[in-house]
Design a protein around this motif. Structure first.
Motif, PDB file in Angstrom:
ATOM      1  N   THR A 204       0.819  -1.210   0.000  1.00  0.00           N
ATOM      2  CA  THR A 204       0.000   0.000   0.000  1.00  0.00           C
ATOM      3  C   THR A 204       0.852   1.260   0.000  1.00  0.00           C
ATOM      4  O   THR A 204       0.324   2.359  -0.201  1.00  0.00           O
ATOM      5  CB  THR A 204      -0.929   0.029   1.228  1.00  0.00           C
ATOM      6  N   CYS A 205       2.168   1.104   0.220  1.00  0.00           N
ATOM      7  CA  CYS A 205       3.032   2.272   0.156  1.00  0.00           C
ATOM      8  C   CYS A 205       3.149   2.738  -1.293  1.00  0.00           C
ATOM      9  O   CYS A 205       2.892   1.998  -2.237  1.00  0.00           O
ATOM     10  CB  CYS A 205       4.425   1.946   0.711  1.00  0.00           C
ATOM     11  N   GLU A 206       3.539   3.984  -1.449  1.00  0.00           N
ATOM     12  CA  GLU A 206       3.729   4.543  -2.779  1.00  0.00           C
ATOM     13  C   GLU A 206       5.176   4.991  -2.907  1.00  0.00           C
ATOM     14  O   GLU A 206       5.726   5.632  -2.012  1.00  0.00           O
ATOM     15  CB  GLU A 206       2.785   5.727  -2.988  1.00  0.00           C
ATOM     16  N   LEU A 207       5.816   4.612  -3.990  1.00  0.00           N
ATOM     17  CA  LEU A 207       7.175   5.056  -4.264  1.00  0.00           C
ATOM     18  C   LEU A 207       7.130   6.131  -5.331  1.00  0.00           C
ATOM     19  O   LEU A 207       6.702   5.887  -6.462  1.00  0.00           O
ATOM     20  CB  LEU A 207       8.051   3.895  -4.758  1.00  0.00           C
ATOM     21  N   LEU A 208       7.534   7.323  -4.951  1.00  0.00           N
ATOM     22  CA  LEU A 208       7.622   8.421  -5.900  1.00  0.00           C
ATOM     23  C   LEU A 208       9.059   8.480  -6.400  1.00  0.00           C
ATOM     24  O   LEU A 208       9.978   8.772  -5.639  1.00  0.00           O
ATOM     25  CB  LEU A 208       7.239   9.741  -5.220  1.00  0.00           C
ATOM     26  N   ALA A 209       9.253   8.153  -7.658  1.00  0.00           N
ATOM     27  CA  ALA A 209      10.600   8.106  -8.172  1.00  0.00           C
ATOM     28  C   ALA A 209      10.614   8.604  -9.611  1.00  0.00           C
ATOM     29  O   ALA A 209       9.867   8.084 -10.437  1.00  0.00           O
ATOM     30  CB  ALA A 209      11.149   6.683  -8.086  1.00  0.00           C
ATOM     31  N   PRO A 210      11.424   9.578  -9.920  1.00  0.00           N
ATOM     32  CA  PRO A 210      12.265  10.296  -8.963  1.00  0.00           C
ATOM     33  C   PRO A 210      11.424  11.027  -7.910  1.00  0.00           C
ATOM     34  O   PRO A 210      10.278  11.382  -8.170  1.00  0.00           O
ATOM     35  CB  PRO A 210      13.022  11.300  -9.836  1.00  0.00           C
ATOM     36  N   ALA A 211      12.008  11.231  -6.753  1.00  0.00           N
ATOM     37  CA  ALA A 211      11.309  11.968  -5.702  1.00  0.00           C
ATOM     38  C   ALA A 211      11.038  13.393  -6.176  1.00  0.00           C
ATOM     39  O   ALA A 211      11.864  13.983  -6.881  1.00  0.00           O
ATOM     40  CB  ALA A 211      12.148  11.996  -4.427  1.00  0.00           C
ATOM     41  N   PRO A 212       9.905  13.948  -5.808  1.00  0.00           N
ATOM     42  CA  PRO A 212       9.590  15.325  -6.209  1.00  0.00           C
ATOM     43  C   PRO A 212      10.421  16.323  -5.400  1.00  0.00           C
ATOM     44  O   PRO A 212       9.966  16.923  -4.424  1.00  0.00           O
ATOM     45  CB  PRO A 212       8.094  15.449  -5.908  1.00  0.00           C
ATOM     46  N   LEU A 213      11.659  16.479  -5.814  1.00  0.00           N
ATOM     47  CA  LEU A 213      12.606  17.379  -5.158  1.00  0.00           C
ATOM     48  C   LEU A 213      13.177  18.333  -6.194  1.00  0.00           C
ATOM     49  O   LEU A 213      13.324  17.953  -7.369  1.00  0.00           O
ATOM     50  CB  LEU A 213      13.767  16.590  -4.525  1.00  0.00           C
ATOM     51  N   ASP A 214      13.539  19.524  -5.771  1.00  0.00           N
ATOM     52  CA  ASP A 214      14.214  20.406  -6.712  1.00  0.00           C
ATOM     53  C   ASP A 214      15.651  19.930  -6.910  1.00  0.00           C
ATOM     54  O   ASP A 214      16.134  19.026  -6.227  1.00  0.00           O
ATOM     55  CB  ASP A 214      14.152  21.868  -6.259  1.00  0.00           C
ATOM     56  N   GLU A 215      16.321  20.513  -7.852  1.00  0.00           N
ATOM     57  CA  GLU A 215      17.663  20.038  -8.220  1.00  0.00           C
ATOM     58  C   GLU A 215      18.630  20.104  -7.045  1.00  0.00           C
ATOM     59  O   GLU A 215      19.421  19.183  -6.821  1.00  0.00           O
ATOM     60  CB  GLU A 215      18.199  20.849  -9.394  1.00  0.00           C
ATOM     61  N   ALA A 216      18.563  21.178  -6.281  1.00  0.00           N
ATOM     62  CA  ALA A 216      19.489  21.332  -5.159  1.00  0.00           C
ATOM     63  C   ALA A 216      19.244  20.268  -4.094  1.00  0.00           C
ATOM     64  O   ALA A 216      20.189  19.668  -3.568  1.00  0.00           O
ATOM     65  CB  ALA A 216      19.351  22.729  -4.557  1.00  0.00           C
ATOM     66  N   ALA A 217      17.972  20.013  -3.770  1.00  0.00           N
ATOM     67  CA  ALA A 217      17.647  19.004  -2.763  1.00  0.00           C
ATOM     68  C   ALA A 217      18.015  17.603  -3.254  1.00  0.00           C
ATOM     69  O   ALA A 217      18.455  16.753  -2.469  1.00  0.00           O
ATOM     70  CB  ALA A 217      16.161  19.071  -2.418  1.00  0.00           C
ATOM     71  N   THR A 218      17.847  17.354  -4.539  1.00  0.00           N
ATOM     72  CA  THR A 218      18.232  16.068  -5.116  1.00  0.00           C
ATOM     73  C   THR A 218      19.724  15.836  -4.969  1.00  0.00           C
ATOM     74  O   THR A 218      20.167  14.759  -4.540  1.00  0.00           O
ATOM     75  CB  THR A 218      17.836  16.010  -6.601  1.00  0.00           C
TER      76      THR A 218
END
Length: 349
Positions: free
Chosen positions: A260-274
């Motif tokens: 039931t978990c969801e994997l967001l990939a790539p994670a919704p992060l900005d470039e700096a946070a990535t």
């Protein structure tokens, strides 16, 4: 000589099962790896270890590996007959691929055996495996190096029996919620989330039922970010993924049973946070002495406080729904290529 350049099949010992609470997860991971191994390139020798640490004969090991189910609650039970598979001693192997999550497999024990037998093996060496498997020792190392990690209190069976009240006061001073974890287990086995003070005692006793040491960690309001790291002297990081738990937290059932978990990939992060996530993952990987592979689990605080290192898993799950292979696929390395690369890295080291 790499798997790609050899003119003969590489003889590979695929070791799975084991004594830990992650026995079934190990079997399902091994099945996925076995399906990904090119039969024209590898001669796979399955080696199954039962829940009591006994090594099974060849036929039961093959039957367990050949089952088609990828559900961890539907694997075939089996019993071993030997304290060690004698083929490791008397026959030649080019490589060993341990798929033993948790104690007696991910903690340096099987790695030490392979080193004694002079068999190259996939994953981190004995010291790094032992360090990463122990959540308390790894958190001490991470904190002493100045890397951020959630605050925690250490608990042992003896200290709990002698000074339970004092320990509870120190834990509650961290502020609720709290996460209580066995020191040396994985796949969220034995972990409890404490939301009210009255839940703390049973949570600690549950964790201590899985070993003599546990930690009580301050819960943080954070996103769960995972990064897969691959390599030896020059490790590289995958794109980050984000786990959105389907349960109260990312527990065993959420990981392996109901998905039931969801994997967001790539994670919704900005470039700096990535890039910060990838850099911190590689830093933790190198700090703890890892080689080959590891999945680095991070927290990204919602308040803007930055990243925290949660833990480093040296033999991450390799099931069809596991995060490590999924993140590398999204980074341009599919499952068969990933397995080939892990074998190459083991032989290189």
């Amino acid at each position: 000589m790499t798997a790609e350049s050899t003119d003969r099949k590489l003889r590979l010992a695929l070791v799975f099962g084991g004594r830990s609470g992650e026995h079934n997860v190990s079997i399902v991971s091994a099945r996925s790896i076995h399906r990904a191994l090119n039969p024209d390139r590898y001669e796979v020798v399955p080696m199954a270890i039962d829940r009591n640490g006994r090594w099974a004969d060849t036929d039961p090991a093959r039957r367990v590996l050949a089952e088609s189910t990828d559900r961890t609650d539907g694997v075939m039970a089996f019993e071993g007959t030997s304290r060690l598979d004698s083929r490791l001693i008397y026959e030649n192997f080019d490589i060993a691929f341990p798929v033993l999550h948790g104690p007696f497999g991910e903690d340096g024990t099987i790695q030490g055996l392979f080193e004694i037998l002079d068999i190259p093996y996939v994953g981190s060496d004995t010291a790094a495996s032992a360090l990463c498997m122990d959540k308390i020792f790894s958190k001490r190392t991470i904190a002493q190096a100045g890397l951020p990690t959630p605050e925690w209190v250490e608990v042992t069976r003896s200290s709990w029996s002698e000074a339970q009240g004092d320990i509870e006061r120190r834990c509650l001073a961290l502020e609720l919620p709290l996460f209580v974890k066995p020191a040396r287990l994985g796949s969220s086995v034995g972990i409890s989330k404490v939301k009210v003070p009255g839940e703390l005692t049973s949570a600690v006793e549950e964790a201590l039922s899985h070993g003599r040491r546990a930690l009580v960690e301050k819960g943080v309001d954070a996103r769960e970010i995972e990064v897969a790291v691959l390599g030896n002297s020059r490790p590289r990081a995958s794109v980050p993924g984000e786990v959105v738990p389907g349960h109260e937290f990312y527990d065993y059932d959420d990981k392996y049973l109901d998905s039931t978990c969801e994997l967001l990939a790539p994670a919704p992060l900005d470039e700096a946070a990535t890039e910060r996530a990838r850099a911190l993952a590689v830093e933790a990987f190198e700090l703890l002495g890892c080689t080959g592979m590891a999945r680095v689990d991070l927290f990204l605080e919602r308040s803007g406080g930055g990243y925290l290192v949660n833990e480093v898993n040296t033999i991450p799950g390799f099931t069809s729904i596991s995060m490590y292979p999924r993140l590398w696929k999204l980074s341009g390395l599919d499952y068969p290529a990933l397995v080939d690369e892990l074998i190459r890295l083991a032989r290189e080291r």
